[in-house]
Design an enzyme around this catalytic site. Structure first.
Site, PDB file in Angstrom:
ATOM      1  N   ARG A  37      39.435  85.841  35.599  1.00  0.00           N
ATOM      2  CA  ARG A  37      38.652  87.001  36.014  1.00  0.00           C
ATOM      3  C   ARG A  37      38.792  88.115  34.977  1.00  0.00           C
ATOM      4  O   ARG A  37      39.882  88.302  34.423  1.00  0.00           O
ATOM      5  CB  ARG A  37      39.151  87.531  37.357  1.00  0.00           C
ATOM      6  CG  ARG A  37      38.976  86.596  38.526  1.00  0.00           C
ATOM      7  CD  ARG A  37      39.704  87.143  39.745  1.00  0.00           C
ATOM      8  NE  ARG A  37      41.150  87.206  39.513  1.00  0.00           N
ATOM      9  CZ  ARG A  37      42.017  87.713  40.379  1.00  0.00           C
ATOM     10  NH1 ARG A  37      41.592  88.220  41.529  1.00  0.00           N
ATOM     11  NH2 ARG A  37      43.309  87.726  40.105  1.00  0.00           N
ATOM     12  N   ASN A  74      33.232  86.298  35.038  1.00  0.00           N
ATOM     13  CA  ASN A  74      33.005  86.523  36.466  1.00  0.00           C
ATOM     14  C   ASN A  74      32.130  85.384  36.967  1.00  0.00           C
ATOM     15  O   ASN A  74      30.920  85.349  36.687  1.00  0.00           O
ATOM     16  CB  ASN A  74      32.326  87.878  36.690  1.00  0.00           C
ATOM     17  CG  ASN A  74      32.005  88.132  38.153  1.00  0.00           C
ATOM     18  OD1 ASN A  74      32.338  87.333  39.040  1.00  0.00           O
ATOM     19  ND2 ASN A  74      31.345  89.253  38.412  1.00  0.00           N
ATOM     20  N   LYS A  76      30.883  84.753  39.670  1.00  0.00           N
ATOM     21  CA  LYS A  76      29.828  85.141  40.600  1.00  0.00           C
ATOM     22  C   LYS A  76      28.641  85.779  39.879  1.00  0.00           C
ATOM     23  O   LYS A  76      27.602  86.053  40.492  1.00  0.00           O
ATOM     24  CB  LYS A  76      30.377  86.116  41.651  1.00  0.00           C
ATOM     25  CG  LYS A  76      31.430  85.488  42.555  1.00  0.00           C
ATOM     26  CD  LYS A  76      31.939  86.478  43.591  1.00  0.00           C
ATOM     27  CE  LYS A  76      33.009  85.843  44.481  1.00  0.00           C
ATOM     28  NZ  LYS A  76      33.544  86.806  45.480  1.00  0.00           N
ATOM     29  N   ASN A  97      42.627  74.686  40.924  1.00  0.00           N
ATOM     30  CA  ASN A  97      43.427  74.527  42.148  1.00  0.00           C
ATOM     31  C   ASN A  97      42.894  75.415  43.271  1.00  0.00           C
ATOM     32  O   ASN A  97      43.657  75.897  44.106  1.00  0.00           O
ATOM     33  CB  ASN A  97      44.906  74.817  41.896  1.00  0.00           C
ATOM     34  CG  ASN A  97      45.172  76.245  41.435  1.00  0.00           C
ATOM     35  OD1 ASN A  97      44.262  76.945  40.998  1.00  0.00           O
ATOM     36  ND2 ASN A  97      46.416  76.684  41.525  1.00  0.00           N
ATOM     37  N   PHE A  98      41.570  75.620  43.300  1.00  0.00           N
ATOM     38  CA  PHE A  98      40.953  76.349  44.405  1.00  0.00           C
ATOM     39  C   PHE A  98      41.005  75.490  45.667  1.00  0.00           C
ATOM     40  O   PHE A  98      41.015  74.263  45.605  1.00  0.00           O
ATOM     41  CB  PHE A  98      39.507  76.704  44.080  1.00  0.00           C
ATOM     42  CG  PHE A  98      39.367  77.694  42.952  1.00  0.00           C
ATOM     43  CD1 PHE A  98      39.783  79.004  43.099  1.00  0.00           C
ATOM     44  CD2 PHE A  98      38.821  77.307  41.739  1.00  0.00           C
ATOM     45  CE1 PHE A  98      39.659  79.912  42.056  1.00  0.00           C
ATOM     46  CE2 PHE A  98      38.688  78.203  40.692  1.00  0.00           C
ATOM     47  CZ  PHE A  98      39.118  79.514  40.853  1.00  0.00           C
ATOM     48  N   ASP A 170      55.668  72.656  42.856  1.00  0.00           N
ATOM     49  CA  ASP A 170      54.665  73.015  41.850  1.00  0.00           C
ATOM     50  C   ASP A 170      54.829  72.192  40.583  1.00  0.00           C
ATOM     51  O   ASP A 170      53.860  71.667  40.023  1.00  0.00           O
ATOM     52  CB  ASP A 170      54.774  74.498  41.493  1.00  0.00           C
ATOM     53  CG  ASP A 170      54.188  75.412  42.550  1.00  0.00           C
ATOM     54  OD1 ASP A 170      53.309  74.973  43.300  1.00  0.00           O
ATOM     55  OD2 ASP A 170      54.607  76.585  42.617  1.00  0.00           O
TER      56      ASP A 170
END
Length: 380
Positions: A37, A74, A76, A97-98, A170
């Site tokens: 982002r 971005n 979006k 990893n969403f 993890d």
């Protein structure tokens, strides 16, 4: 030349599991571009260990993102999204990893990415898989350790559930992701086809426990019982464990208890000549050893035990270990200079290729540090 030079990886992953896979790929020569982002960057930049920050990002971010580039986008924004799709068309691997459903909403799901680039290795990390009652639950290391049963294997018999003190879920998941990616890259060389690689924190942490779970499944589903004190394995008999000495601690691995008793000249151990008792009477035997070993120093016991081939060791803290010649000969740590003038002192890749250690060439990037250069290079 490093083994993965020429491989381009787009890392949409955040925090630890996915980025730790990217770290291993980068160490082995892949070009890893983080898609972040604008301004804030990925979430790990703000997750601090002991509130330690360098150059505006957390120390833990720097440890897991060395040798990577940062491209700010971005997702979006339609223009940014189209540029990212052009980048996907030229990449070899992408990771994310969403949670299930997020990439579908963005328009970067596997089917879309496969249409853009049929040879792409599309690698994902989830918490609990993509289906089932836990699919939408947050996938976080402590939660996974607790839900997978792992927290019931560490500590002493009467302790509360005790998680491991590092992000083991993890990191093992990141290792499995690397294995799947490299296997798929080899397959692509043979077939020309890409692949969907999927791992989950839960499955990787279950695999981490495979010897214990297998024992449970083949032992009448009896719950593992931790030793009264000092053992690191619920299914191993005495002498396996850690013992207090006169000036520190001594660890004893699996071995012949009868031989150990003879070497130590610990007469009470002679009563336990039946190897079955080494587990059924584990706590009693360990109590005997505790009361015996505490009478002399660790070095005294090591001198006696090592020359007889008994598996044993001192128990070091970081200060002792990092100043030991056995550590120094590994050349295990490295220092990387940041743009801010600060320095991050971290570890290196544990793999050697042709007897050469692999050190990082550059530190973790600032958010969007390479955006403009990548736009030009890939004609985005």
């Amino acid at each position: 030349m490093k083994p993965l030079e020429g491989i381009t990886v787009l890392e949409f992953s955040q925090f630890m599991a996915g980025p730790s896979a990217g770290l291993k790929l980068a160490d082995l020569g892949a070009r890893v571009i983080k898609i972040e982002r604008p301004v804030q960057g990925e979430g790990c930049r703000q997750i601090a260990l002991k509130n330690l920050f360098l150059d505006g990002s957390s120390l833990v971010f720097h440890t897991v993102n060395r040798d990577k580039e940062s491209y700010a986008a971005n997702l979006k924004d339609l223009e940014d999204l189209e540029r990212v799709k052009k980048l996907i068309a030229q990449a070899d691997v992408m990771t994310h990893n969403f949670r299930p459903g997020v990439m579908e909403k963005i328009g970067l799901d596997y089917d879309t990415a496969k249409h853009i680039n049929p040879k792409l290795i599309y690698a994902t990390v989830t918490g609990y898989g993509t289906t089932g009652p836990w699919a939408k639950k947050p996938g976080q290391d402590l939660l996974i350790q607790c839900m997978s049963g792992l927290a019931n294997l560490t500590g002493n018999k009467e302790d509360n559930p005790t998680p491991v003190g590092v992000a083991v879920s993890d990191l093992i998941t990141g290792t499995h992701l690397v294995q799947g990616i490299i296997a798929s890259l080899i397959r692509k060389e043979k077939t020309g086809k890409g692949a969907l690689v999927e791992v989950s924190l839960l499955e990787s942490t279950l695999d981490f426990q495979f010897e214990v779970i297998t024992t449970y499944l083949n032992d009448g589903n009896k719950q593992p019982v931790r030793a009264k004190q000092g053992s690191a394995h619920a299914y191993l008999g005495a002498p396996y464990g850690i013992y207090k000495t006169k000036d520190g601690y001594l660890s004893l691995a699996m071995g012949d208890l009868s031989k150990l008793g003879q070497v130590l000249q610990c007469e009470p151990l002679a009563e336990y000549s039946n190897s079955e008792s080494w587990f059924t009477e584990r706590d009693v035997i360990m109590d005997i050893l505790r009361s015996f070993l505490v009478k002399e120093t660790t070095s005294h016991w090591l001198e006696i035990l090592e020359q007889e081939g008994i598996w044993c060791s001192d128990v070091y803290d970081y200060k002792t270990l990092l100043n030991h010649d056995a550590y120094k000969v590994l050349q295990w740590d490295q220092k990387l200079s940041l743009l801010s003038g600060e320095e991050v002192h971290t570890t290196r890749c544990p793999i050697r290729i042709n007897d050469k250690r692999i050190f990082a060439s550059k530190p973790a990037p600032r958010v969007g540090q390479h955006t403009e250069d990548i736009i030009k290079e890939f004609n985005l």
